[in-house]
Structures are given as structure tokens and as C-alpha cells.
Design a protein around this motif. Structure first.
Motif: not given
Length: 722
Positions: A495, A498, A503, A505, A507, A513-516, A520, A522-523
Motif C-alpha cells: 500500500r 501520501n 492528491t 495516483n 499504479s 492503487f487509485g487516488s490517494i 491518506q 491506499s488499500n
């Protein structure tokens, strides 16, 4: 192509090549494909239960061994069907169709339409997969077990009396095909499983791992049918097993029926069947029962042996499979067994046994089997030692009364952090505590001594968390939930956190991992071992970060507040190791595989040879069924231990199995000491000679009586004339 029927046998027109009927090539190819199908499916089965259907280790092991047990119970049913009603050919055809349908159902059951919501509490889709897989396994057990006693015997039927040498070679090639199919399938299907596929999410590709064996089973069926016109097909002659059971049943009932009356004592309880059954049949049953009595301790060997595909495979998931020239999947370690078999069988036959004989040692079959049982027990001692070493490398997770916390400083300044128990920690910029801190409290107060800032952190029991301290310490502090177990199948949980103001992103290939958001996390995404390259972007700037991963680790990758954009950013990313990768090498399983295979060669091959030599000519199938039944009982014993014993430590369970087999080994050696080897052919000849003599005597008496009657009749006629 026409067929002729001679003495109940339909003889197809099969040409010969090098003295062999062409028809046997169809049977050999059929057996290779069928064994590939069975062992390929079975190689990945326990991992399918454990990681796709989400069963725990004990349930996955129990269902696996229930399936194996059924596969060794159904041969009795297949033999009865073939001998009593359908014949071998039709039995193989019909049950192979059932077998192929079962493999297809298994492949369909593994199609990944399970969403995260299904795994987190909505059971409908998962229930469908479980139901389909259980149905598929039931059909496969019926199919593979049902044809097991038929295929080899059907192959033997293809040879004529003058082809005895070729028949012997056929059985050797037949055995080679079994091990060849097993070897290739246990190499290939784990590789197919290791691929990623899915509808809603990418997971291990079990549909492909089951689909290829299903296709091979269909090929096996088509090839077998293609040779139909060339086969010699023996009609069903009646099942000897049924006759044996009826005779035994009558002997028992007759004995109890006359228990209170005065009758001459019988030498053997089977002699109570003499009123209805032939003495030769009774003598043959006595020989069979004598061997079956020796079979009583044998299931414990199979209890240990068949755990190669369950407990040992699960053990391999916690080990390092990097062999340098190749990276092995946990289920691929099973290939060691057929490799050792193909190597050890000729070595034992050509070198070891002759040397023992030259040393003047009487290494009888039963003594060999005793040694085989002892070697299997030593294999589990080796497995227990390996498990102890693995346990030393495993993380210590919180108990039911504990919680664990890790602190992560995302800023560019050093922080002094004080916990409510007066425990102080100095965190350098972009640094985390090296290990998790274990607490008994339900919450703690975390403060920065050089400021008035403090936070109360709730500590849920049986959980691991990470407290994220942002660069702007006055902002909110986030607490993340961390992994509570080793990632499955040797994968690596990764994971990103950030620490930037904006924000980002992230990958990595197909993994996003999407937008973080700022401060925060990520999953988790689960990556295979090897090198992974991550792409990090904020919409304007992009950089790449690469890292090598081992097996079974978990990492939190921090993008710190002092992060500098560029083509590469490996020097800025902080990798926090939450769970260490598997460090105990999979190669340490090789000694236990070597010992268990030595045990198999000495025990199984010798046992079959011993059973064949001690069996009456018409009851070899009965002892074969009894031998397979010991395999089934052995697998049921695993269920009892797994479900009832409930031993928490795996190494202790391995030691328990080893101890049980050593105890059984001692009992078997005592039984073997008092066993007297017999020559079934000689005993049968004695009864036949005796029967012939009695028949001859009866004929003489009948002729004498007929002569006297004829003489009396002539006298009566003379007197009448007078």
C-alpha cells in the motif's frame, strides 16, 4: 470394422506393431491424459479451497482428504458395475463421461465473479461456487475411482496368450504414463493457477488451472472411443467380490444360527459355509482374509502420505520458492514426488535390493513394508523440524487481549513522540518505528513533548494499526488498519501512504492503487514475487519507482513530504516492512519428500507385489479393492485428526502423525513376524486334485451301483421268463 464373438469375448480387428496390438496405444494415451487431468486438478485443489473459497486450513484439509478418500472407495463400485453388468469397456466409457462433466463443473465453479462484498458478508455468489465445486468433486470421485480397476485390466485383455512378454512391458509403460502424467500436470497446472484473471477483480486463475485438466479428460475420452473397433471386449462374467461377500455372510450367519446346538467344531470359522459353498472357494477366501488381516494397520501410512497435497502444500506457502534458475509455486513442490519415484524405483530394483540380498539379509516383502512405514514417519519428523524453523520467521500477531500499533512520521522534521505509558520514541524524518508496539490498553494518548499537540488513539483488540503523523502535525492524524496475516499464496501486500499536500495516483501494471489524498493511505494490492515498477503521478508530474519483492511480505510505501519529482524517485520512497518476507527456503522440504517417496517405493510397490503373490488366481481384484480401501481409510483418519484433535501448532500435529505411524509400524512388524507365506497356486491345485479324486471316486461308485442295478435287473428278467 466387424467384430467376432468367441467365448464371450468380442475380438476387434487390431493390427500389431512390433508385436503389440495397436489398440493398447489408445489405452496408454487415454491413461496419460486421465492421470494428467486428475493430478493436475488435485495439485491446486487445497489452495483453491483455502484461497478462493476462503476455507480455513483445517476445513480445506478435511475436504481435500474426503475427496481423496472417495476416489479410493468408488473403485469397488466400478469393479462391481464392470464385472456384473456393463463390462470394462462400457464402464470406462460411461464413467469417463461422468468424470469429464465433473472436471467441467469444477472449472465453471472457479470462474471468478466473486466481488469484495461477497467475501465481506454477502454469501450468495460464494455459496454457488461452493455448491458447484462439491458437485464437481463428487462426479470426479465417481469417475476416476470407477474406472481405476478397469483401465489396466482392459489393457491386459488386449493381448493374446503368445504376447505374455509384451503384456508385461505394457504394464511397465502404463505405470510410466501414470507418473508421467502426474509429473507434467503438477508442473503445468500450478503455473496456470499463478496467472491472474477474473471478472470483477484479478485473482489467481483457477478456471484455467481446472479448465486444462477438464480439456485433457475430454481428449482422454475421445481417444479411448476412437479405438473402439480394435478392442477385445470381455463380457461381464459375474463379480467375484459379491460371491466372496455372500460366502462370508453365510458363514457368519450359519455360525450364529447353530451357536446353541451341538455341532462338530470347525477348524476355521469360514468352514461354516461348507453346507452351501465349494471348499475351493472357502480355501481361497481364507487366503484372502489372511492378507486382509495384515491390511488393518496400513491406513496410517496413507494418512501421512496423502498430506503431501494438503498440509505440506500449505506449509510451502510460507516458504521462499526462489531457486535462482526457477521460482517454484507452493503446489509445484509436489513434482518432487514423481521425479523421485521415476529415479528410485529402478535404483531399488537394480541396486539396493540385490546388495541387501548379497549381504545375506532376508529382506522379505513384509519387512520392506515395515521399513517403508518407518521412513514415512521420519518424513513427518523432518516436516515438523521444518515447521519449527518456519514458525521462528513468522510475525507475532496480537492475541485476543492485545492490540499493536506502529507510528509513521510523514514529515521532513524529527519528532519526539511520547505515549501515555511514558514510553518515548524519536522518529527521524520519513521514518517509522521498526516494530509494532503491543498494548493491553483499550486506548492510549500520543503527544509531542515540544508542543501542546496530543491525540487519543483507540486500540481495537486483535488488530494491527499504523498511526500516520502528517508533516503539519496540527492537522488530523489518520489511523490505518494493517494486515493481520501473511499474504496468501506467497503474494506481497503493498500500500502507499501520501505525505504530500496534494492528491497522487499510483499504479503498477494491472494493479491500481487509485487516488490517494494528502496524509491518506491506499488499500492493499497483492503483488507476485519479483520486480514491480510503480508509476506515481499528480496529473502534472510522473515518476517511476521499482522494487524487488520476495514471498509473503507486507510493505507500506511512503511518499514523504520532501518528495522530489523526476523520471525516477526510488531515493525518496520509504519502504516500511510491516511483515517480513518468507525467509526459510522451500528447498528444505526436499528431505521430507525424499523420505516419503522412499517410503512409498518400499511400501506401496512391495505391498502390491506381496498382495498379488498371496492372492488366489481369481481373487486378485478382491485384494486390489482391499488395498485401495486402506488408502480411503487413511484419508478419513486425517479428517478425524484435523477436526477433532484441533492442534494449534502445526509442528505438533506433524509429530503426532509420526508418533502414531511409529506405533502402528511396531504393531505391523509383530503381525508380520507371525505371518506364514503361502503359495496360492499350490493350495488351489491340492483342492482341485482332491476334488478330482472325489469326483473320480463318485463316478466309480456310480458305475459300480449302476452295474449292480443292471445285474439285478437281468436276474429279475430271467425269473420272469421262467
Amino acid at each position: 470394422m466387424t467384430e467376432t464373438a468367441i467365448d464371450g469375448v468380442k475380438k476387434g480387428k487390431s493390427k500389431e506393431v512390433c508385436g503389440y496390438p495397436i489398440s493398447i496405444f489408445f489405452i496408454v494415451v487415454n491413461e496419460f491424459c486421465e492421470r494428467f487431468s486428475y493430478y493436475g486438478m488435485r495439485a491446486v485443489l487445497v489452495l483453491y479451497f483455502r484461497y478462493f473459497l476462503q476455507f480455513d486450513d483445517d476445513l480445506a484439509t478435511s475436504i481435500y482428504h474426503t475427496f481423496v478418500a472417495l476416489c479410493y472407495l468408488t473403485p469397488i463400485l466400478g469393479a462391481i458395475i464392470a464385472d456384473s453388468w456393463l463390462g470394462k469397456f462400457k464402464t470406462i466409457i460411461y464413467l469417463s463421461i461422468v468424470y469429464a462433466i465433473g472436471q467441467v463443473v469444477m472449472a465453471v465453479s472457479a470462474v471468478n465473479d466473486i466481488t469484495d462484498s461477497d467475501r465481506n458478508g454477502t454469501p450468495d455468489s460464494l455459496t454457488f461456487h461452493i455448491t458447484m465445486s462439491m458437485l464437481g468433486l463428487l462426479l470426479i470421485a465417481l469417475g476416476t475411482g470407477g474406472i481405476k480397476p478397469c483401465v489396466a485390466a482392459f489393457g491386459g485383455d488386449q493381448f493374446q496368450d503368445h504376447q505374455a512378454k509384451q503384456r508385461g512391458t505394457f504394464f511397465s509403460v502404463f505405470y510410466l504414463c501414470i507418473n508421467g502424467g502426474s509429473l507434467l500436470s503438477t508442473i503445468i497446472t500450478p503455473l496456470l493457477r499463478a496467472q491472474e484473471c477474473g471478472i470483477h477483480s484479478q485473482q489467481k486463475c483457477y478456471p484455467l488451472a481446472f479448465g486444462v485438466p477438464a480439456a485433457l479428460m475430454v481428449v482422454s475420452l475421445v481417444v479411448f472411443i476412437a479405438g473402439s473397433g480394435m478392442y477385445h471386449k470381455t463380457k461381464p462374467q459375474g463379480n467375484i467380490m459379491l460371491a466372496v461377500c455372500k460366502c462370508i455372510g453365510f458363514a457368519i450367519s450359519n455360525r450364529f444360527k447353530h451357536r446353541s446346538s451341538v455341532h462338530p467344531k470347525r477348524t476355521h470359522w469360514m468352514d461354516w459355509a461348507e453346507e452351501r459353498y465349494d471348499k475351493l472357494l472357502i480355501a481361497q477366501i481364507k487366503m484372502v482374509l489372511k492378507v486382509l488381516f495384515l491390511y488393518i494397520p496400513l491406513p496410517m501410512f496413507w494418512t501421512l502420505f496423502d498430506q503431501k497435497g494438503s498440509r505440506w502444500t500449505l506449509q510451502a506457502t510460507t516458504m521462499d520458492g526462489n531457486f535462482g534458475i526457477a521460482i517454484l509455486q507452493p503446489d509445484q513442490m509436489q513434482t518432487v514426488n514423481p521425479i523421485f519415484i521415476l529415479t528410485l524405483v529402478p535404483i531399488m530394483d537394480k541396486i539396493v535390493y540385490p546388495l541387501i540380498k548379497k549381504c545375506g539379509l532376508n529382506f522379505t516383502p513384509l519387512r520392506r513394508m515395515t521399513v517403508g512405514m518407518f521412513l514415512a514417519a521420519m518424513a513427518f519428523v523432518a516436516a515438523a523440524v521444518v515447521q519449527i524453523q518456519i514458525d521462528k520467521t513468522l510475525p507475532s500477531f496480537p492475541s485476543a487481549s492485545q492490540s499493536q500499533l506502529k507510528l509513521l512520521n510523514m514529515g521532513s522534521n524529527t519528532l519526539m513522540v511520547k505515549l501515555s505509558n511514558n514510553y518515548s520514541i524519536e522518529l527521524q524524518a520519513a521514518q517509522a518505528t521498526e516494530n509494532y508496539i503491543t498494548f493491553e490498553e483499550e486506548s492510549i494518548k500520543v503527544s509531542l513533548p515540544n508542543s501542546t499537540i496530543s491525540r487519543t488513539v483507540v486500540l481495537p483488540k486483535e488488530k494491527r494499526q499504523t498511526l500516520l503523523i502528517p508533516s503539519n502535525v496540527s492537522a488530523s492524524w489518520e489511523v490505518t488498519d494493517d494486515l493481520m496475516k501473511k499474504p496468501e499464496q506467497g503474494a506481497n501486500g503493498v500500500r502507499f501512504v501520501n505525505g504530500l499536500a496534494g492528491t497522487v495516483n499510483v499504479s503498477a501494471g494491472a494493479h491500481s492503487f487509485g487516488s490517494i489524498g494528502s496524509s491518506q493511505a491506499s488499500n492493499y494490492s497483492f503483488l507476485s514475487n519479483g520486480k514491480a515498477t510503480f508509476t506515481i503521478t499528480n496529473g502534472v508530474n510522473t515518476c517511476e519507482y521499482s522494487r524487488e519483492f520476495g514471498f509473503g511480505s507486507s510493505y507500506t510505501l511512503l511518499i514523504p513530504s520532501n518528495f522530489m519529482w523526476g523520471p525516477t524517485c526510488w531515493e525518496f520512497i520509504l519502504a516500511v516492512e510491516d511483515i517480513k518476507p518468507n525467509s526459510f527456503h522451500m528447498g528444505w522440504q526436499i528431505p521430507q519428500y525424499f523420505l516419503i517417496t522412499c517410503g512409498e517405493v518400499v511400501f506401496s510397490v512391495t505391498g502390491l507385489e506381496f498382495s498379488y503373490s498371496q492372492a488366489p488366481s481369481n481373487m486378485k481384484a478382491v485384494l486390489q479393492a482391499g488395498w485401495l480401501f486402506t488408502v480411503a481409510v487413511g484419508n478419513f483418519i486425517v479428517l478425524i485428526v484435523a477436526e477433532i484433535a484441533q492442534i494449534e501448532e502445526q509442528w505438533a500435529e506433524f509429530f503426532l502423525f509420526a508418533s502414531l505411524l511409529v506405533a502402528v509400524c511396531i504393531i505391523f512388524s509383530i503381525m508380520a513376524h507371525f505371518y506364514t507365506y503361502t503359495d496360492p497356486t499350490a493350495i488351489e491345485a491340492q483342492f482341485r486334485d482332491k476334488s478330482d479324486n472325489e469326483s473320480h471316486q463318485e463316478r466309480l461308485e456310480m458305475e459300480k451301483k449302476h452295474s449292480i442295478d443292471h445285474h439285478d435287473e437281468n436276474d429279475e428278467q430271467k425269473q420272469t421268463k421262467m
